[in-house]
Design a protein around this motif. Structure first.
Motif, PDB file in Angstrom:
ATOM      1  N   ARG A   1      -0.313  -8.938  16.588  1.00 15.28           N
ATOM      2  CA  ARG A   1       0.313  -7.764  15.797  1.00 15.28           C
ATOM      3  C   ARG A   1       0.519  -8.345  14.366  1.00 15.28           C
ATOM      4  NH1 ARG A   1       5.328  -8.892  14.010  1.00 15.28           N
ATOM      5  NH2 ARG A   1       6.302 -10.484  15.202  1.00 15.28           N
ATOM      6  N   ILE A   2       0.688  -7.058  13.363  1.00 17.30           N
ATOM      7  CA  ILE A   2       0.924  -7.652  12.036  1.00 17.30           C
ATOM      8  C   ILE A   2       1.815  -6.366  11.568  1.00 17.30           C
ATOM      9  CG2 ILE A   2       0.027  -7.570   9.608  1.00 17.30           C
ATOM     10  CD1 ILE A   2      -2.697  -8.678  10.748  1.00 17.30           C
ATOM     11  N   ALA A   3       2.838  -6.785  10.836  1.00 14.55           N
ATOM     12  CA  ALA A   3       3.893  -5.637  10.488  1.00 14.55           C
ATOM     13  C   ALA A   3       3.758  -5.800   8.838  1.00 14.55           C
ATOM     14  CB  ALA A   3       5.360  -6.116  10.709  1.00 14.55           C
ATOM     15  N   LEU A   4       3.565  -4.560   8.141  1.00 17.82           N
ATOM     16  CA  LEU A   4       3.509  -4.569   6.831  1.00 17.82           C
ATOM     17  C   LEU A   4       5.096  -4.465   6.318  1.00 17.82           C
ATOM     18  CD1 LEU A   4       0.417  -2.039   6.321  1.00 17.82           C
ATOM     19  CD2 LEU A   4       0.586  -4.488   6.842  1.00 17.82           C
ATOM     20  N   ILE A   5       5.291  -5.349   5.363  1.00 16.52           N
ATOM     21  CA  ILE A   5       6.671  -5.540   4.802  1.00 16.52           C
ATOM     22  C   ILE A   5       6.720  -4.784   3.457  1.00 16.52           C
ATOM     23  CG2 ILE A   5       8.742  -6.960   4.274  1.00 16.52           C
ATOM     24  CD1 ILE A   5       7.993  -6.923   7.163  1.00 16.52           C
ATOM     25  N   ASP A   6       5.677  -5.231   2.558  1.00 16.09           N
ATOM     26  CA  ASP A   6       5.770  -4.825   1.200  1.00 16.09           C
ATOM     27  C   ASP A   6       4.410  -4.163   0.693  1.00 16.09           C
ATOM     28  OD1 ASP A   6       6.127  -4.564  -1.497  1.00 16.09           O
ATOM     29  OD2 ASP A   6       6.227  -6.554  -1.899  1.00 16.09           O
ATOM     30  N   ARG A   7       4.343  -2.878   0.929  1.00 16.41           N
ATOM     31  CA  ARG A   7       3.173  -2.227   0.871  1.00 16.41           C
ATOM     32  C   ARG A   7       2.687  -2.266  -0.715  1.00 16.41           C
ATOM     33  NH1 ARG A   7       0.117   1.475   3.883  1.00 16.41           N
ATOM     34  NH2 ARG A   7       0.772   1.539   6.014  1.00 16.41           N
ATOM     35  N   SER A   8       3.734  -2.215  -1.513  1.00 22.00           N
ATOM     36  CA  SER A   8       3.516  -2.197  -2.997  1.00 22.00           C
ATOM     37  C   SER A   8       3.085  -3.545  -3.616  1.00 22.00           C
ATOM     38  CB  SER A   8       4.784  -1.926  -3.967  1.00 22.00           C
ATOM     39  OG  SER A   8       5.876  -2.667  -3.751  1.00 22.00           O
ATOM     40  N   GLY A   9       3.373  -4.660  -2.686  1.00 18.87           N
ATOM     41  CA  GLY A   9       2.732  -5.746  -3.145  1.00 18.87           C
ATOM     42  C   GLY A   9       1.289  -5.972  -2.776  1.00 18.87           C
ATOM     43  N   LEU A  10       1.068  -5.327  -1.522  1.00 17.98           N
ATOM     44  CA  LEU A  10      -0.224  -5.335  -1.288  1.00 17.98           C
ATOM     45  C   LEU A  10      -1.129  -4.487  -1.818  1.00 17.98           C
ATOM     46  CD1 LEU A  10       0.053  -4.809   2.577  1.00 17.98           C
ATOM     47  CD2 LEU A  10      -0.684  -6.916   1.615  1.00 17.98           C
TER      48      LEU A  10
ATOM     49  N   GLY B   1       5.851 -12.803   1.538  1.00 20.97           N
ATOM     50  CA  GLY B   1       6.764 -11.515   2.093  1.00 20.97           C
ATOM     51  C   GLY B   1       6.070 -10.502   2.178  1.00 20.97           C
ATOM     52  N   LEU B   2       4.892 -10.435   2.064  1.00 25.27           N
ATOM     53  CA  LEU B   2       4.058  -9.162   2.012  1.00 25.27           C
ATOM     54  C   LEU B   2       3.785  -8.372   3.791  1.00 25.27           C
ATOM     55  CD1 LEU B   2       1.379  -9.734  -0.389  1.00 25.27           C
ATOM     56  CD2 LEU B   2       3.629  -8.774  -1.027  1.00 25.27           C
ATOM     57  N   VAL B   3       3.583  -9.447   4.671  1.00 27.06           N
ATOM     58  CA  VAL B   3       3.395  -9.220   5.952  1.00 27.06           C
ATOM     59  C   VAL B   3       4.349 -10.080   6.876  1.00 27.06           C
ATOM     60  CG1 VAL B   3       1.235  -8.086   5.670  1.00 27.06           C
ATOM     61  CG2 VAL B   3       1.473 -10.336   6.182  1.00 27.06           C
ATOM     62  N   ASP B   4       4.558  -9.707   8.153  1.00 27.09           N
ATOM     63  CA  ASP B   4       5.076 -10.255   9.158  1.00 27.09           C
ATOM     64  C   ASP B   4       4.053 -10.558  10.245  1.00 27.09           C
ATOM     65  OD1 ASP B   4       7.240 -11.977  10.349  1.00 27.09           O
ATOM     66  OD2 ASP B   4       7.175 -10.143  11.954  1.00 27.09           O
ATOM     67  N   LEU B   5       3.737 -11.905  10.530  1.00 29.80           N
ATOM     68  CA  LEU B   5       2.761 -12.034  11.658  1.00 29.80           C
ATOM     69  C   LEU B   5       3.211 -12.335  12.938  1.00 29.80           C
ATOM     70  CD1 LEU B   5       0.272 -14.185   9.351  1.00 29.80           C
ATOM     71  CD2 LEU B   5       0.318 -11.848   9.714  1.00 29.80           C
TER      72      LEU B   5
END
Length: 223
Positions: free
Chosen positions: A208-217, A200-204
């Motif tokens: 394109r790539i969407a960052l969903i959870d920057r704290s998790g990354l 659940g950190l990114v959406d692919l």
């Protein structure tokens, strides 16, 4: 753009080390043909090619990378307006050919200092000499950090850091482009990104790539 179209105050704003040049020295810099327009994707210089001058970037961005025999690449650094290329200066100072290649990531406008002008400024213009050596110090620090990351950091950490370095949460970038940045291969990067997506950190998406959870990354980057 031709040499006559260069605005000296703009040039001096980007490269203050040139502000003290005499009119004769400035004329030698701005001789016809010194300014080059380079389209996106063009190769600015290539491995084993002799260096024809010292580039001063007025607009655009250059990516400097090292290629391996198997086709993989490692991005070494980027050159922005106001900077220049230490590989070019090392080639000129060492009378050697390029050992990496430079690619125009965007349309470029650059001023190419002829070799005799570069040599004259290195010998007789202290601000320019200081600029070149300061550039060496900065780039060597960046390259040492790159060596440390490649040698000691896991690839998932490096990928997370690369994604976090982007200001926008929606990135128009391919898995292959990320692999090129990291000096890896697309299949491994795709596997890691799929793992990030499962967490659940990114959406692919396609390209394109969407960052969903920057704290998790961030937790992966700091692990």
């Amino acid at each position: 753009m031709n040499a006559a179209a260069i605005d000296p105050p703009r040039l001096f704003a980007l490269y203050p080390a040139l502000a003290g040049l005499t009119p004769a020295q400035l004329a030698a810099l701005l001789q016809p043909g010194a300014v080059m327009e380079v389209p996106t994707g063009a190769q600015v210089f290539s491995e084993h090619q002799p260096c024809s001058g010292f580039p001063l970037l007025l607009a655009g961005r250059i990516k400097v990378c090292k290629s391996a025999a198997n086709g993989r690449e490692l991005m070494l650094y980027r050159v922005e307006p106001g900077g220049s290329c230490i590989i070019s200066s090392s080639c000129l100072l060492g009378h050697s050919n390029y050992n990496a290649r430079g690619i125009a990531e965007t349309p470029l406008t650059l001023l190419l200092l002829p070799i005799p002008v570069f040599a004259e400024l290195m010998l007789g213009h202290a601000p320019f000499r200081d600029f070149v050596f300061h550039l060496f110090a900065e780039r060597i620090g960046e390259l040492m950090q790159l060596v440390e990351e490649v040698a000691f950091a896991r690839l998932d950490q490096r990928l997370a850091r690369l994604l976090l370095a982007c200001q926008d949460d929606r990135l128009a970038i391919t898995h292959q482009q990320l692999a090129d940045e990291l000096g890896s291969v697309r299949e491994i990067v795709s596997r890691l990104l799929n793992g990030f997506a499962t967490q659940g950190l990114v959406d692919l998406g396609r390209g394109r790539i969407a960052l969903i959870d920057r704290s998790g990354l961030q937790r992966i980057a700091a692990a």
